[in-house]
Design an enzyme around this catalytic site. Structure first.
Site, PDB file in Angstrom:
ATOM      1  CG  ASP A  18      35.421  52.264  32.541  1.00 20.02           C
ATOM      2  OD1 ASP A  18      34.523  51.643  33.140  1.00 20.02           O
ATOM      3  OD2 ASP A  18      36.491  51.735  32.189  1.00 20.02           O
ATOM      4  CG  HIS A  71      35.344  48.305  31.133  1.00 22.24           C
ATOM      5  ND1 HIS A  71      36.203  49.000  31.960  1.00 22.24           N
ATOM      6  CD2 HIS A  71      35.632  46.999  31.343  1.00 22.24           C
ATOM      7  CE1 HIS A  71      36.946  48.149  32.636  1.00 22.24           C
ATOM      8  NE2 HIS A  71      36.627  46.931  32.278  1.00 22.24           N
ATOM      9  CB  SER A  90      38.967  45.149  32.597  1.00 22.71           C
ATOM     10  OG  SER A  90      38.053  45.057  33.658  1.00 22.71           O
TER      11      SER A  90
END
Length: 815
Positions: free
Chosen positions: A501, A532, A382
């Site tokens: 995601d 994620h 991320s």
């Protein structure tokens, strides 16, 4: 533990010559000078089994009992077998092997036929005679140690976690670092790790206080570095690491329940909005008042990445730094600009010997990374993966690779889409200012925040104005946050992303990968079925071993054929549990075209227009529970969304269909107003127990990263307990006033048809035979877009609207 679908996929094993196998088994203490001379395979086999059970830690009587606890045949245990038989049969060897790998007799396999289980679980079996010759036994033992257990780790890693290498901590002749099948081994004592803090001076002054921003870095390194060992560094740049301001950020979350506004048409070109990204003049560097090799400050970590912990046991240092605007560092958060990139590359430059750091924030006593071999690899997911990408694209010296998990490559595509304000999945109302506030952990130090408060509030104002939630257009603010603008990459890169995601969507890795194809680097791609998620604790794929092979090659320069061994593209199958496939590329050039009025599609509600306005009570209920809205929108049964979307469903597919890449749709559409937005989703219809996008724990704390060291849960994406009728697998959104591009605003006349070309999120999705492909055309997306609930009717000319699907070559034109 869920075992029915268990498959031991293994991609990181390096084929190894017999001569090299002998050397590695000797280096790892499985073969001694005496046992290397043994000609009798049975005696050698008994010796290997006794060594397996910690020769230096346990008595011979204990080890004999442990060997005797294993069954070699239906009537002989392994110790009896190796003391009474004259040869080692394949059945006996693999019966014992399965037990060492954690499989249970009678539950997972039968002693009279281990090979059926080996095939079922996709476990390797060497090509050998029966019985095994001495050399074949050695090769089979080596392959067994490099085979993954029932609980996801290689047998040698599992053994290391139980103390195999710990028994040799006092053995000064044991190689450190040690590599086995090209991968670093857990030969370092994690109970002796050294933890230092330094403050790296950056080439930034983001808080404009007349001094260069100091950046706190936390270092964890093996004690062996004190004796002169130089080690590489695994570096994670995490803006969250020093704390987050969750409550304040939540209060700043933007309201999305308001009408979409009309925008004044423009004729802007890219040059009109291009960001110059000028760097301000910097204050002079701090004077260095002396130098030392000894840090003054240490730390305790509340959060670590277990993949990094794994490498601490294997001869790598680990460094964490949060960057500008975080607790104990200087500066302010800028959410995606080059300042955040440079705060990451500053740490790399210090590790490479190219930048000063200090032992504390005031005395200006310099300290070098004297323990570092100068090689750095970045890890993280991320925001952490985003900073890995950003640093890699600068070409900073010393950065040899980045392992990027779910990283952003263009912040506009994270918070916007085709002229629309679009939320990252799960975070409606978030934007750059909210993320900036979340990560501005200087706020948590009262005295420090008092000094910087006004500067920070001014910075927040700049973020709010620049992000321009009123228009959703691409502008110079967003152009400065497009990481793909300036590419000077020098390092190899491993990209990892979830096919489900909806936070950092797949366009980020797609665009990054395609841009990197122009560069003279090696890149690899792993696409999994999660959202994620981190991937280092999964049963179905040897991800940690792949990264170990990769980092051993890039950071220790081990010649282990990592570039050739890692698949170019590794994809987890969405329809078959624990199944992975390798490909040469992602994105098929075989394209199928469909007109939306094609008779193979049924228009379920027989409508070509729909209203975006819902009754107020219904609207409020969907805002409160967007899952309820999803069910109403996607179901093939009649629902309250029937008049608010066009739903096209294909005939049942005659065979599996794999969509490989970026599908596109061209709509001829009109709005009844001077504003409008379009959303389109592709849906897989068909009742099935689909894989969970959130991983499930199969065995708690079963993964051991080192001896008496960090543990992790074994996880996997497993089939849902209850079959579902559909699954959205990609979508697209567009402001109808941005039909040319995201920075030019077009006029929109009520009732006039225009052409809208929309690219879906890239995917790799297999629709099973008998399933149906659905096309949902609607406007407001409760999960992602502004929710205006406006009195707008949309009309689509299906005869002049088309869908293009990139299909695996074998699937093109077959359904």
């Amino acid at each position: 533990m869920e075992g029915f679908f268990l498959k031991i996929n293994q991609f990181a094993y390096v084929p190894t010559s017999h001569e090299q196998i002998i050397k590695e088994l000797a280096d790892s203490r499985f073969l001694s000078a005496r046992t290397q001379k043994m000609a009798d395979p049975v005696m050698l086999y008994r010796g290997l089994l006794l060594k397996f059970f910690l020769e230096k830690k346990q008595s011979r009587a204990v080890r004999i009992q442990k060997v005797a606890d294993l069954m070699a045949t239906t009537n002989l245990n392994a110790y009896e077998y190796t003391t009474t038989q004259s040869s080692v049969s394949r059945v006996a060897f693999y019966n014992v092997a399965l037990q060492l790998l954690g499989f249970q007799v009678g539950l997972d396999f039968e002693l009279d036929d281990p090979f059926t289980a080996l095939k079922k679980f996709k476990l390797p079996v060497i090509d050998s005679d029966d019985p095994l010759t001495r050399d074949q036994l050695i090769d089979a033992w080596y392959r067994l140690l490099n085979t993954r257990t029932k609980f996801g780790q290689t047998l040698i890693d599992d053994l290391a976690g139980k103390g195999y290498y710990a028994q040799f901590y006092d053995d000064q002749q044991l190689p450190r670092p040690l590599f086995f099948n090209g991968k670093a081994q857990a030969v370092f004592d994690t109970s002796q790790l050294i933890r230092d803090v330094v403050y790296v001076e950056s080439s930034l002054d983001t808080d404009h206080d007349g001094q260069r921003d100091l950046l706190k870095a936390e270092i964890i390194r093996p004690a062996d570095t004190e004796a002169g060992l130089k080690v590489p560094t695994v570096f994670t740049a995490s803006p969250y690491d020093q704390g987050t301001n969750d409550e304040n950020a939540d209060k700043m979350t933007h309201n999305v329940n308001h009408p979409l506004s009309r925008k004044q048409p423009t004729q802007l070109t890219y040059d009109d909005i291009k960001s110059a990204d000028k760097q301000p003049e910097l204050p002079a560097p701090r004077k260095i008042n002396g130098n030392t090799d000894v840090a003054e400050e240490t730390f305790i970590k509340n959060w670590t990445y277990t993949l990094n912990d794994y490498f601490l046991a294997r001869g790598f240092a680990v460094v964490y730094s949060s960057g500008v605007g975080t607790k104990d560092s200087d500066g302010v958060r800028t959410t995606g600009t080059s300042a955040e990139t440079l705060s990451a590359t500053a740490i790399i430059e210090w590790l490479h010997g190219d930048r000063p750091a200090f032992t504390n924030r005031t005395d200006q006593i310099g300290i070098k990374a004297w323990w570092s071999n100068g090689n750095v690899g970045m890890t993280g997911r991320s925001y952490l993966g985003t900073l890995s990408t950003a640093a890699a694209l600068t070409g900073v010296a010393g950065l040899k690779t980045a392992v990027v998990e779910a990283g952003i490559s263009n912040y506009y595509e994270y918070y916007r889409e085709n002229g629309l304000v679009v939320a990252p999945g799960g975070f409606q109302g978030e934007d750059t200012d909210v993320l900036g506030e979340l990560t501005f952990s200087r706020e948590q130090s009262a005295a420090d925040y008092l000094k910087i408060r006004d500067t920070w509030q001014e910075q927040l104002k700049k973020l709010r104005i620049g992000q321009d939630r009123d228009s959703g257009n691409y502008n110079s603010f967003w152009d400065a946050r497009n990481l793909l603008k300036d590419v000077n990459i020098k390092c190899d890169i491993l990209l990892v992303h979830g096919l489900n995601d909806w936070n950092v969507k797949l366009s980020h890795v797609w665009n990054l990968r395609n841009r990197l194809k122009q560069e003279a680097i090696t890149q690899k791609l792993i696409l999994h079925q999660g959202q994620h998620e981190y991937l280092n604790n999964f049963r179905s794929v040897d991800y940690t071993d792949l990264v170990n092979l990769w980092l051993s090659n890039k950071l220790y320069d081990v010649q282990n054929n990592a570039n050739e061994t890692l698949p170019d593209v590794l994809v987890q199958d969405n329809a078959e549990p624990e199944t992975w496939h390798t490909y040469q590329d992602w994105g098929s050039s075989s394209i199928d075209h469909y007109t939306l009025s094609d008779p193979r599609f049924t228009n379920l509600n027989e409508n070509t227009s729909f209203s975006d306005h819902l009754d107020e009570d219904l609207f409020k209920s969907y805002v409160k529970d967007t899952a309820k809205w999803q069910r109403a929108l996607f179901t093939k049964s009649h629902s309250k969304m029937d008049n608010h979307a066009i739903q096209l469903v294909s005939e049942p597919l005659r065979k599996d269909l794999v969509i490989d890449g970026r599908a596109k749709i061209t709509l001829s559409a009109a709005s009844s107003a001077t504003v409008g937005l379009l959303s389109v989703a592709l849906v897989d219809y068909g009742k099935a127990k689909r894989l969970t996008a959130t991983p499930q724990v199969l065995a708690a704390q079963k993964i051991i990263t080192g001896y008496n060291w960090r543990k992790d849960d074994l996880r996997e994406f497993i089939p849902e307990k209850k079959a579902s009728a559909y699954k959205k697998f990609t979508d697209a959104h567009m402001n109808m006033q941005n039909r040319e591009n995201a920075y030019r605003v077009d006029d929109l006349k009520p009732g006039q048809f225009y052409t809208f070309e929309m690219a879906f999120q890239p995917t790799f999705w297999r629709l099973l035979a008998g399933h149906q492909l659905g096309i949902l055309i609607y406007a407001t997306d409760m999960d992602y877009t502004i929710r205006g609930n406006q009195e707008i009717t949309y009309t689509v000319d299906l005869d002049n609207s088309t869908l293009t699907l990139p299909l695996l070559a074998t699937d093109a034109g077959t359904n």
